[in-house]
Design a protein around this motif. Structure first.
Motif, PDB file in Angstrom:
ATOM      1  N   ASP A 218       0.840  -1.197   0.000  1.00  0.00           N
ATOM      2  CA  ASP A 218       0.000   0.000   0.000  1.00  0.00           C
ATOM      3  C   ASP A 218       0.880   1.254   0.000  1.00  0.00           C
ATOM      4  O   ASP A 218       1.558   1.552   0.992  1.00  0.00           O
ATOM      5  CB  ASP A 218      -0.895  -0.031   1.247  1.00  0.00           C
ATOM      6  N   LEU A 219       0.863   1.995  -1.091  1.00  0.00           N
ATOM      7  CA  LEU A 219       1.680   3.205  -1.172  1.00  0.00           C
ATOM      8  C   LEU A 219       1.231   4.260  -0.166  1.00  0.00           C
ATOM      9  O   LEU A 219       2.033   5.082   0.279  1.00  0.00           O
ATOM     10  CB  LEU A 219       1.632   3.787  -2.587  1.00  0.00           C
ATOM     11  N   ALA A 220      -0.054   4.237   0.225  1.00  0.00           N
ATOM     12  CA  ALA A 220      -0.531   5.186   1.231  1.00  0.00           C
ATOM     13  C   ALA A 220       0.169   4.957   2.569  1.00  0.00           C
ATOM     14  O   ALA A 220       0.453   5.903   3.304  1.00  0.00           O
ATOM     15  CB  ALA A 220      -2.040   5.068   1.394  1.00  0.00           C
ATOM     16  N   VAL A 221       0.444   3.696   2.888  1.00  0.00           N
ATOM     17  CA  VAL A 221       1.187   3.382   4.110  1.00  0.00           C
ATOM     18  C   VAL A 221       2.602   3.925   4.009  1.00  0.00           C
ATOM     19  O   VAL A 221       3.128   4.534   4.949  1.00  0.00           O
ATOM     20  CB  VAL A 221       1.196   1.865   4.356  1.00  0.00           C
ATOM     21  N   ALA A 222       3.250   3.720   2.861  1.00  0.00           N
ATOM     22  CA  ALA A 222       4.609   4.221   2.672  1.00  0.00           C
ATOM     23  C   ALA A 222       4.655   5.739   2.781  1.00  0.00           C
ATOM     24  O   ALA A 222       5.607   6.306   3.333  1.00  0.00           O
ATOM     25  CB  ALA A 222       5.149   3.759   1.323  1.00  0.00           C
ATOM     26  N   ARG A 223       3.625   6.404   2.257  1.00  0.00           N
ATOM     27  CA  ARG A 223       3.569   7.867   2.376  1.00  0.00           C
ATOM     28  C   ARG A 223       3.444   8.289   3.840  1.00  0.00           C
ATOM     29  O   ARG A 223       4.076   9.251   4.277  1.00  0.00           O
ATOM     30  CB  ARG A 223       2.374   8.417   1.606  1.00  0.00           C
ATOM     31  N   ARG A 224       2.617   7.594   4.591  1.00  0.00           N
ATOM     32  CA  ARG A 224       2.322   7.983   5.978  1.00  0.00           C
ATOM     33  C   ARG A 224       3.549   7.808   6.875  1.00  0.00           C
ATOM     34  O   ARG A 224       3.819   8.661   7.725  1.00  0.00           O
ATOM     35  CB  ARG A 224       1.157   7.142   6.496  1.00  0.00           C
ATOM     36  N   ILE A 225       4.275   6.708   6.699  1.00  0.00           N
ATOM     37  CA  ILE A 225       5.412   6.457   7.590  1.00  0.00           C
ATOM     38  C   ILE A 225       6.640   7.255   7.183  1.00  0.00           C
ATOM     39  O   ILE A 225       7.543   7.487   7.994  1.00  0.00           O
ATOM     40  CB  ILE A 225       5.767   4.961   7.667  1.00  0.00           C
TER      41      ILE A 225
END
Length: 267
Positions: A218-225
């Motif tokens: 999930d790229l959204a997870v990578a963005r968030r962390i």
């Protein structure tokens, strides 16, 4: 001055040998580093080798395949691939720990939370029942579980998905690991709880200096962390860089395709 990496992976190749005699070359020359308090997100499509990378670093194998790894996997300078099984076992919990995708499979459904989150501690020193409950409550409080003393006495099925994942994180960090591996840690959670769990990982990095390796599709997870992102394809790291730059202006065609396929991406 750049600090020495907690995890330093160099030229890592992993071959899986299956029961039917096949050999699958899964990782090809993978290299990456993570320093104390930093985060590396490993992203890619299913089958790209992300989870095999995590298991190789952790030193665990599946029940059906035998893994042969070459190259270097160094934890604070110590080459884990050259370490004895006893040494690798000794590092689990204190050197490296893991948070799995589904806490309902990583937590024992018939054992109370207190016994599970303190298991790594009691493997090293004896605790009375009262000490175990108090320690468990402290660990749960540290990962923002409300009413931790009551939740410590509960069974996993009595907790929500988010609270189970927090308990799994408490179990992973109870012995103060230097490297925490999280393999798809938010897949089973809704969007609101997912954000809170990712914020918890960020807090653990800041407060304890833990090096964090997050495997996610999930790229959204990578963005968030945030931190650094490694994009994997067919067992190779095809692009590596700061999350904000890499996910906004990718340089590799495969990374650009992943970003373009992200839900809500501008076409």
């Amino acid at each position: 001055m750049t600090s020495a990496p907690v995890l330093d992976v160099r030229s890592l190749d992993t071959v899986l040998h299956t029961p039917d005699g096949r050999s699958l070359h899964v990782l090809h020359g993978v290299g990456l580093t993570i320093a104390a308090g930093e985060c590396l997100g490993v992203v890619g499509e299913s089958g790209s080798g992300k989870s095999v990378l995590a298991r190789t670093v952790l030193g665990v194998e599946s029940r059906t395949t035998r893994a042969v790894a070459t190259g270097e996997v160094r934890l604070n300078g110590e080459d884990l691939l050259a370490a004895t099984p006893a040494r690798r076992a000794a590092l689990l919990g204190t050197g490296i720990a893991m948070v799995h995708q589904d806490p309902m499979t990583s937590l024992n459904p018939v054992v109370r939370i207190a016994e599970q989150v303190t298991e790594s501690i009691t493997n090293r020193r004896r605790l009375s029942r009262r000490e175990r409950l108090r320690t468990a409550a402290e660990l749960l409080a540290a990962v923002d579980v409300p009413d931790p003393a009551r939740r410590a006495r509960a069974h996993p099925h009595e907790l929500s998905g988010g609270l189970r994942q927090r308990a799994a994180i408490a179990l992973a960090v109870c012995c103060g690991p230097e490297l925490l591996i999280a393999d798809e840690p938010t897949t089973a959670l809704d969007a609101l709880v997912r954000g809170r769990i990712l914020d918890l990982f960020t807090a653990l990095r800041a407060e304890r200096g833990i090096a964090l390796l997050v495997v996610t599709h999930d790229l959204a997870v990578a963005r968030r962390i945030g931190g650094t992102v490694a994009v994997m394809r067919a067992g190779r790291v095809v692009e590596l860089g700061p999350a904000e730059r890499l996910l906004e202006t990718p340089e590799h065609a495969f990374t650009a395709a992943l970003v373009a396929a992200e839900p809500g991406a501008r076409r």
